[in-house]
Scaffold this motif. Structure first.
Motif, PDB file in Angstrom:
ATOM      1  N   SER A 185       0.846  -1.204   0.000  1.00  0.00           N
ATOM      2  CA  SER A 185       0.000   0.000   0.000  1.00  0.00           C
ATOM      3  C   SER A 185       0.876   1.248   0.000  1.00  0.00           C
ATOM      4  O   SER A 185       0.590   2.233  -0.700  1.00  0.00           O
ATOM      5  N   PHE A 186       1.937   1.217   0.787  1.00  0.00           N
ATOM      6  CA  PHE A 186       2.887   2.332   0.839  1.00  0.00           C
ATOM      7  C   PHE A 186       3.568   2.509  -0.519  1.00  0.00           C
ATOM      8  O   PHE A 186       3.770   3.635  -0.988  1.00  0.00           O
ATOM      9  N   ALA A 187       3.910   1.383  -1.165  1.00  0.00           N
ATOM     10  CA  ALA A 187       4.546   1.450  -2.482  1.00  0.00           C
ATOM     11  C   ALA A 187       3.614   2.079  -3.510  1.00  0.00           C
ATOM     12  O   ALA A 187       4.040   2.878  -4.354  1.00  0.00           O
ATOM     13  N   ASN A 188       2.337   1.733  -3.436  1.00  0.00           N
ATOM     14  CA  ASN A 188       1.358   2.356  -4.327  1.00  0.00           C
ATOM     15  C   ASN A 188       1.256   3.854  -4.071  1.00  0.00           C
ATOM     16  O   ASN A 188       1.200   4.665  -4.998  1.00  0.00           O
ATOM     17  N   GLU A 189       1.217   4.201  -2.795  1.00  0.00           N
ATOM     18  CA  GLU A 189       1.102   5.613  -2.404  1.00  0.00           C
ATOM     19  C   GLU A 189       2.286   6.428  -2.903  1.00  0.00           C
ATOM     20  O   GLU A 189       2.130   7.572  -3.351  1.00  0.00           O
ATOM     21  N   LYS A 190       3.474   5.849  -2.866  1.00  0.00           N
ATOM     22  CA  LYS A 190       4.699   6.545  -3.258  1.00  0.00           C
ATOM     23  C   LYS A 190       5.045   6.332  -4.741  1.00  0.00           C
ATOM     24  O   LYS A 190       6.132   6.708  -5.187  1.00  0.00           O
ATOM     25  N   LYS A 191       4.116   5.713  -5.504  1.00  0.00           N
ATOM     26  CA  LYS A 191       4.320   5.480  -6.945  1.00  0.00           C
ATOM     27  C   LYS A 191       5.504   4.561  -7.227  1.00  0.00           C
ATOM     28  O   LYS A 191       6.137   4.649  -8.285  1.00  0.00           O
ATOM     29  N   LEU A 192       5.808   3.679  -6.273  1.00  0.00           N
ATOM     30  CA  LEU A 192       6.877   2.713  -6.486  1.00  0.00           C
ATOM     31  C   LEU A 192       6.350   1.410  -7.077  1.00  0.00           C
ATOM     32  O   LEU A 192       7.117   0.552  -7.500  1.00  0.00           O
ATOM     33  N   PHE A 193       5.036   1.276  -7.093  1.00  0.00           N
ATOM     34  CA  PHE A 193       4.416   0.037  -7.554  1.00  0.00           C
ATOM     35  C   PHE A 193       3.036   0.360  -8.092  1.00  0.00           C
ATOM     36  O   PHE A 193       2.303   1.164  -7.513  1.00  0.00           O
ATOM     37  N   LYS A 194       2.688  -0.259  -9.195  1.00  0.00           N
ATOM     38  CA  LYS A 194       1.380  -0.055  -9.792  1.00  0.00           C
ATOM     39  C   LYS A 194       0.724  -1.404  -9.999  1.00  0.00           C
ATOM     40  O   LYS A 194       1.267  -2.272 -10.676  1.00  0.00           O
ATOM     41  N   GLY A 195      -0.407  -1.579  -9.401  1.00  0.00           N
ATOM     42  CA  GLY A 195      -1.104  -2.852  -9.531  1.00  0.00           C
ATOM     43  C   GLY A 195      -1.815  -3.222  -8.248  1.00  0.00           C
ATOM     44  O   GLY A 195      -1.794  -2.480  -7.261  1.00  0.00           O
ATOM     45  N   ALA A 196      -2.453  -4.377  -8.268  1.00  0.00           N
ATOM     46  CA  ALA A 196      -3.189  -4.844  -7.097  1.00  0.00           C
ATOM     47  C   ALA A 196      -2.220  -5.253  -5.993  1.00  0.00           C
ATOM     48  O   ALA A 196      -1.150  -5.800  -6.262  1.00  0.00           O
ATOM     49  N   ASN A 197      -2.599  -4.971  -4.766  1.00  0.00           N
ATOM     50  CA  ASN A 197      -1.795  -5.346  -3.603  1.00  0.00           C
ATOM     51  C   ASN A 197      -1.851  -6.861  -3.430  1.00  0.00           C
ATOM     52  O   ASN A 197      -2.899  -7.418  -3.109  1.00  0.00           O
ATOM     53  N   PRO A 198      -0.734  -7.580  -3.637  1.00  0.00           N
ATOM     54  CA  PRO A 198      -0.774  -9.047  -3.575  1.00  0.00           C
ATOM     55  C   PRO A 198      -0.974  -9.614  -2.175  1.00  0.00           C
ATOM     56  O   PRO A 198      -1.266 -10.800  -2.030  1.00  0.00           O
ATOM     57  N   ALA A 199      -0.822  -8.779  -1.137  1.00  0.00           N
ATOM     58  CA  ALA A 199      -1.002  -9.259   0.236  1.00  0.00           C
ATOM     59  C   ALA A 199      -2.336  -8.808   0.818  1.00  0.00           C
ATOM     60  O   ALA A 199      -2.608  -9.041   1.997  1.00  0.00           O
ATOM     61  N   HIS A 200      -3.168  -8.177  -0.011  1.00  0.00           N
ATOM     62  CA  HIS A 200      -4.453  -7.669   0.472  1.00  0.00           C
ATOM     63  C   HIS A 200      -5.549  -8.715   0.270  1.00  0.00           C
ATOM     64  O   HIS A 200      -5.523  -9.478  -0.685  1.00  0.00           O
TER      65      HIS A 200
END
Length: 408
Positions: free
Chosen positions: A182-197
Motif C-alpha cells: 500500500s505504501f509502495a502504491n502511495e509513493k508510486k513505487l508500484f502499480k497494480g493490485a496489492n498481492p497481500a491484500h
C-alpha cells in the motif's frame, strides 16, 4: 495478425492452441500496448513487450513465463517499460531500466525511513525492530524480488505456512506485507493490485490467562530457584508493575525515582509516557540491583542493545520447575490487572495502572492521580504474595533465593 489480437485472460491463454512443431505463435493483448504472448510447439508461453524505439528499430523485452508470471503482473511490467521507452530508455541496453524497478528489500528500507503513522509521526524504534524481526524471519527470502513479480498466491501460501503453528504471527506478517505494498502504491513505487491484500485472517482468541491463586506458591518457589538473578528480577518487576515486556527490558536507572517510588517510562506502546507506581517489594528489588549495577540499564544484557531482549530459555526453566503450562511473560501484566480487579479496584483504576487507552475511558484517566492507583497496586501485589506463601499479609519481603530459603 488481427486474429492474434485477444483480451489476455486466464481462460483465453489456457485455451490457446499449440503451433506446429518447430513453429511459434504470437498473440497481442488488446488492453496493453506492445504486450505479447509467444507460444511454442512444446507448450511454453512467454510474455514479452514488443515496441519500436526512437530510431525506429524494433525491440523485444522478455518479461516472464506464463503462468509463473500472471497476466496482471505482465501488464504492470509492460506499462512500466512503455514509460521507460517514452523517456528514451531502452530496457535491453540501459541499466537505468533495471534500477527503476524496486525490490522488496528496497521498499522495506524506504518504508522504515519514511512511513508515518496516522498521527503524522515516524515509526518508533520499537516498531522498526519488530518489523525488522518479522521481515528477516519471513520475508527476507524474497528481498531481491521485484515488486511486479509478486503474486497473491505467494502471500497466501506464506500465511498458511506460518499459521499452522503461529496464527497470530501469520496475521501480523501479512498485515505488514500489505502495508508495504500500500505504501509502495502511495509513493508510486508500484502499480497494480496489492498481492497481500484480502487474505482471510486466522481467528485470534484473546488471551485471558493469568496466574491463579493455586499457581502462585509454585511460581514464586520456581523464581526463587532461578540462578540468573537478572532474569529472576526481570520477571518479578514485570509482575509487580504490570508494565509491558519491552518497557521493563528497556528500564533505565535514570527513569527511577526512589524517593517518590515511581518509574517514569518516556514512551509506551500508545505513544505516550507513563508513570508507574512502585510497591515496597519492587523498590526493594531495585535497590538491591542498584548496589551491584553501575551501568544505565536495570536489566543489562550481552547483546547489541545493552539490555536483555528475549529471556525465553529462563522463562521456560521457571515454568518447568513450577509445573505451569501455557503462561507467557506478557501474562504477568494481565496477572496484576486481574488481581487488582479481584481485590476491588475499578476498571478505571486498572486501566490507569496498566496504561490502557480507549476513547471511553480517557477522560476518566485524566482525572486520576497515582494515590488510588498506588493503593490498588499495593493491595493486589500484597494479595498475590500472600497467596503465593511468600510473605504474611502486611509484610514487605525481598523475593530472592536467600529470603525464600528463610521463609521456607
Amino acid at each position: 495478425m488481427a486474429d492474434n489480437k485477444i483480451n489476455f485472460t486466464k481462460a483465453a491463454l489456457d485455451a490457446l492452441p499449440l503451433p506446429e512443431a518447430g513453429n511459434r505463435a504470437t498473440y497481442h493483448d488488446i488492453k496493453t500496448n506492445g504486450l505479447q504472448l509467444r507460444v511454442t510447439s512444446s507448450g511454453a508461453k512467454t510474455f514479452s513487450l514488443f515496441r519500436r524505439v526512437k530510431n525506429g528499430s524494433p525491440e523485444r523485452v522478455t518479461l516472464g513465463r506464463y503462468p509463473d508470471m500472471t497476466i496482471e503482473q505482465a501488464r504492470t511490467e509492460a506499462t512500466r517499460l512503455n514509460g521507460l521507452l517514452v523517456q528514451g530508455i531502452n530496457p535491453n541496453t540501459d541499466a537505468r531500466a533495471l534500477k527503476t524497478e524496486t525490490t522488496l528489500q528496497e521498499l522495506f528500507d524506504y518504508f522504515l525511513q519514511h512511513r508515518r503513522t496516522k498521527r503524522g509521526a515516524f515509526l518508533s524504534e520499537k516498531t522498526k525492530r519488530s518489523y525488522r524481526y518479522d521481515f528477516g524471519l519471513y520475508l527476507s527470502k524474497w528481498s531481491k524480488r521485484k515488486l511486479s513479480q509478486f503474486k497473491d498466491t505467494d502471500f497466501g501460501k506464506l500465511h498458511t505456512e506460518i499459521g499452522k503453528e503461529h496464527p497470530t504471527t501469520a496475521n501480523r506478517v501479512i498485515a505488514m506485507a500489505s502495508s508495504l505494498f500500500s505504501f509502495a502504491n502511495e509513493k508510486k513505487l508500484f502499480k497494480g493490485a496489492n498481492p497481500a491484500h484480502g487474505i482471510q485472517k486466522f481467528p485470534e482468541n484473546p488471551r485471558d490467562r493469568f496466574l491463579q491463586a493455586d499457581e502462585l506458591p509454585a511460581f514464586f518457589s520456581a523464581l526463587a530457584e532461578e540462578e540468573n538473578d537478572t532474569l529472576r528480577d526481570y520477571f518479578l518487576i514485570s509482575l509487580l508493575t504490570g508494565a509491558r515486556r519491552s518497557n521493563v527490558q528497556e528500564m533505565q536507572w535514570s527513569q527511577i525515582n526512589f524517593d517518590r517510588a515511581e518509574w517514569r517510562i518516556p514512551t509506551t506502546k500508545n505513544g505516550e509516557p507513563q508513570t508507574v507506581t512502585l510497591t515496597a517489594e519492587a523498590l526493594e528489588i531495585l535497590r538491591s540491583r542498584k548496589t551491584h549495577n553501575a551501568g544505565p540499564w536495570v536489566f543489562p544484557g550481552t547483546g547489541a542493545t545493552g539490555h536483555i531482549v528475549e529471556p525465553k530459555k529462563a522463562w521456560k526453566r521457571v515454568l518447568e520447575r513450577a509445573g505451569i503450562d501455557n503462561l507467557r511473560i506478557h501474562d504477568l501484566r494481565r496477572t496484576l490487572g486481574s488481581w487488582q480487579a479481584k481485590t476491588g479496584a475499578s476498571l478505571a483504576i486498572v486501566g490507569k495502572s496498566l496504561n490502557h487507552k480507549s476513547p471511553s475511558t480517557t477522560a476518566i484517566y485524566a482525572r486520576l492521580d497515582l494515590d488510588p492507583v498506588r493503593e490498588s497496586v499495593d493491595r493486589a501485589t500484597g494479595a498475590m504474595l500472600a497467596a503465593g506463601g511468600v510473605k504474611p499479609a502486611g509484610d514487605v519481603l525481598r523475593i530472592d533465593a536467600k529470603s525464600k530459603k528463610k521463609s521456607g
